[in-house]
Design an enzyme around this catalytic site. Structure first.
Site, PDB file in Angstrom:
ATOM      1  CG  HIS A 133      17.155 -18.645 -15.630  1.00 15.51           C
ATOM      2  ND1 HIS A 133      16.955 -18.438 -14.356  1.00 15.51           N
ATOM      3  CD2 HIS A 133      17.499 -19.855 -15.729  1.00 15.51           C
ATOM      4  CE1 HIS A 133      17.103 -19.616 -13.700  1.00 15.51           C
ATOM      5  NE2 HIS A 133      17.506 -20.330 -14.618  1.00 15.51           N
ATOM      6  NE  ARG A 235      16.857 -22.848  -8.327  1.00 17.21           N
ATOM      7  CZ  ARG A 235      16.628 -23.075  -9.475  1.00 17.21           C
ATOM      8  NH1 ARG A 235      17.480 -23.694 -10.238  1.00 17.21           N
ATOM      9  NH2 ARG A 235      15.697 -22.248 -10.147  1.00 17.21           N
ATOM     10  CE  LYS A 251      16.331 -27.873 -12.513  1.00 22.34           C
ATOM     11  NZ  LYS A 251      15.546 -26.580 -12.605  1.00 22.34           N
ATOM     12  CD  GLU A 358      16.627 -15.845 -12.655  1.00 20.43           C
ATOM     13  OE1 GLU A 358      16.938 -14.824 -13.485  1.00 20.43           O
ATOM     14  OE2 GLU A 358      15.727 -16.392 -12.986  1.00 20.43           O
TER      15      GLU A 358
END
Length: 413
Positions: A133, A235, A251, A358
């Site tokens: 990651h 993000r 977050k 990802e």
């Protein structure tokens, strides 16, 4: 003295639970069930839940206080000897016909159980322990760098201190956060996140507290068990705010956890050595000659019922024991109910990535969906479900249940 737990045998339960059920006698996870007259500590067995608060009153009266409040808080604080005693008692109740009459009356269908956050979250720390990651994000955001990892990454478990107050139980709706972000044109604007993401993680729940460093060998004297975590991530907000101090509002709006906590005792058959480390960690993190605390946990991530990936936890570079050792090495206190999460679980293959950023490679490779559409990041009313299992005794699987969350639109300004 040997037992079924040490020999790998599986004691037979008098309940009609299929051998392949992830919540069989090998698992016995703990949660908090809300009943009309108040919360109860519950234990999942097959498709039913045992009211442990009431069962302890009848069968384990000297431990009644541990479960009276209906949450795991007092059990967590009681420490490993009591954890083992309670698990042994549960196993006996569910395998010995002599207890059947008492226990059967205290079982309720799992489908009818309303589950709440199982323990009071004291502090929350999130790590960044998957090399795959971290390297993927490094390649996206530092494409000209010869090394995708930051210089410190293989020397210590990187983490950030999150917000305990916004850790929520599975099923709690997640409202799209608002905040500052910078547009591709360079304008700084305020509004709903347009790059809302997930992070499939494993969380570890602290039981016995500590007032100083917790060495690797003491991990299982302080950690009670594990749960699933979805560390929702905005993000675009994160990208604008993170330099130089790291994640904050991107977050802190919500972190979802599964309602069942799987005790470490249920994961003994899932323990595996972590990947080789180079360079060798400093002594307080060096586990080359220690008992391995890697776990072979198979994770599945689904979006709107469509499976996106199967992240493998066994490949995580830093173990939970190393994370705990690093988290406390400076003298930081450890409290009952502390929760620390692994960071996004990702493997080396595209189908093993544990985040949308990802899977869609930062929006350049949108994910094909069964309805003919695509996704890069989450849309309103999208629902994400993360599940996981691990090897158990006698060929069984230990289940973690699920962590589920649906995205609600940001409030109207």
């Amino acid at each position: 003295m040997t037992s079924a737990a040490t020999t790998g045998e599986l004691p037979a339960t008098w309940l009609d639970v299929p051998a392949e059920h992830p919540f069989g006698i090998q698992t016995l996870p703990y949660g908090s069930v809300v009943l009309p007259d108040g919360p109860r500590v519950g234990v999942a067995i097959g498709d039913q839940v045992l009211d442990l608060t009431s069962a302890a009153t009848a069968l384990l009266p000297h431990r009644t206080r541990l479960f009276a409040a209906g949450t795991l808080d007092r059990l967590l604080a009681a420490g490993p000897a009591v954890w083992a005693e309670v698990r042994a008692a549960l196993t006996a109740w569910l395998t010995d016909e002599r207890h059947r009459g008492t226990v059967e009356a205290l079982l309720l269908p799992a489908a009818d159980a309303r589950l709440q956050l199982p323990f009071t979250v004291a502090d929350y720390v999130d790590f960044y322990a998957s090399e795959h990651h971290a390297a993927n994000l490094g390649r996206m955001f530092r494409p000209d760098s010869p090394e995708p990892l930051t210089p410190n990454w293989k020397h210590l478990p990187i983490g950030y201190h999150g917000r305990a107050g916004t850790v929520v139980a599975s099923g709690t709706p997640v409202t799209r956060p608002r905040g500052q972000r910078r547009t591709p044109e360079g304008e700084v604007v305020f509004g709903p996140s347009v790059r809302l993401d997930i992070e499939a993680e494993l969380g570890f729940v602290v039981g016995a507290p500590a007032s100083g460093p917790v060495p690797l060998a003491a991990f299982d004297r302080h950690v009670f068990g594990a749960c699933l975590v979805n560390d929702w991530s905005a993000r675009d907000i994160q990208a604008w705010e993170y330099a130089p101090l790291g994640p904050f509002l991107g977050k802190s709006f919500a972190t979802s956890v599964s309602p069942w906590v799987v005790p470490l005792a249920a994961l003994q058959h899932a323990r595996v050595p972590p990947p080789p480390r180079d360079p060798r960690p400093l002594p307080y993190l060096d586990d080359d000659d220690a008992e391995p605390w890697g776990f072979d946990v198979a994770v599945e991530v689904a979006l709107n019922g469509h499976v996106l990936s199967h992240p493998p936890f066994a490949g995580m570079y830093w173990t939970a024991a190393q994370q705990l050792a690093h988290m406390t090495v400076n003298g930081a206190t450890l409290r009952t109910g502390d929760l620390f999460a692994s960071g996004t679980i990702s493997g080396p293959e595209p189908g093993q990535r544990g985040s949308l950023i990802e899977l869609c490679w930062n929006g350049t490779e949108p994910i094909a969906m069964p309805d003919g559409g695509t996704r890069s990041f989450l849309e309103d009313e999208d629902e994400v479900v993360i599940t996981a299992t691990a090897p158990g005794p006698a060929g069984t699987r230990v289940g973690f249940g699920e962590v589920r969350g649906r995205i609600h639109a940001a409030p109207v300004e």
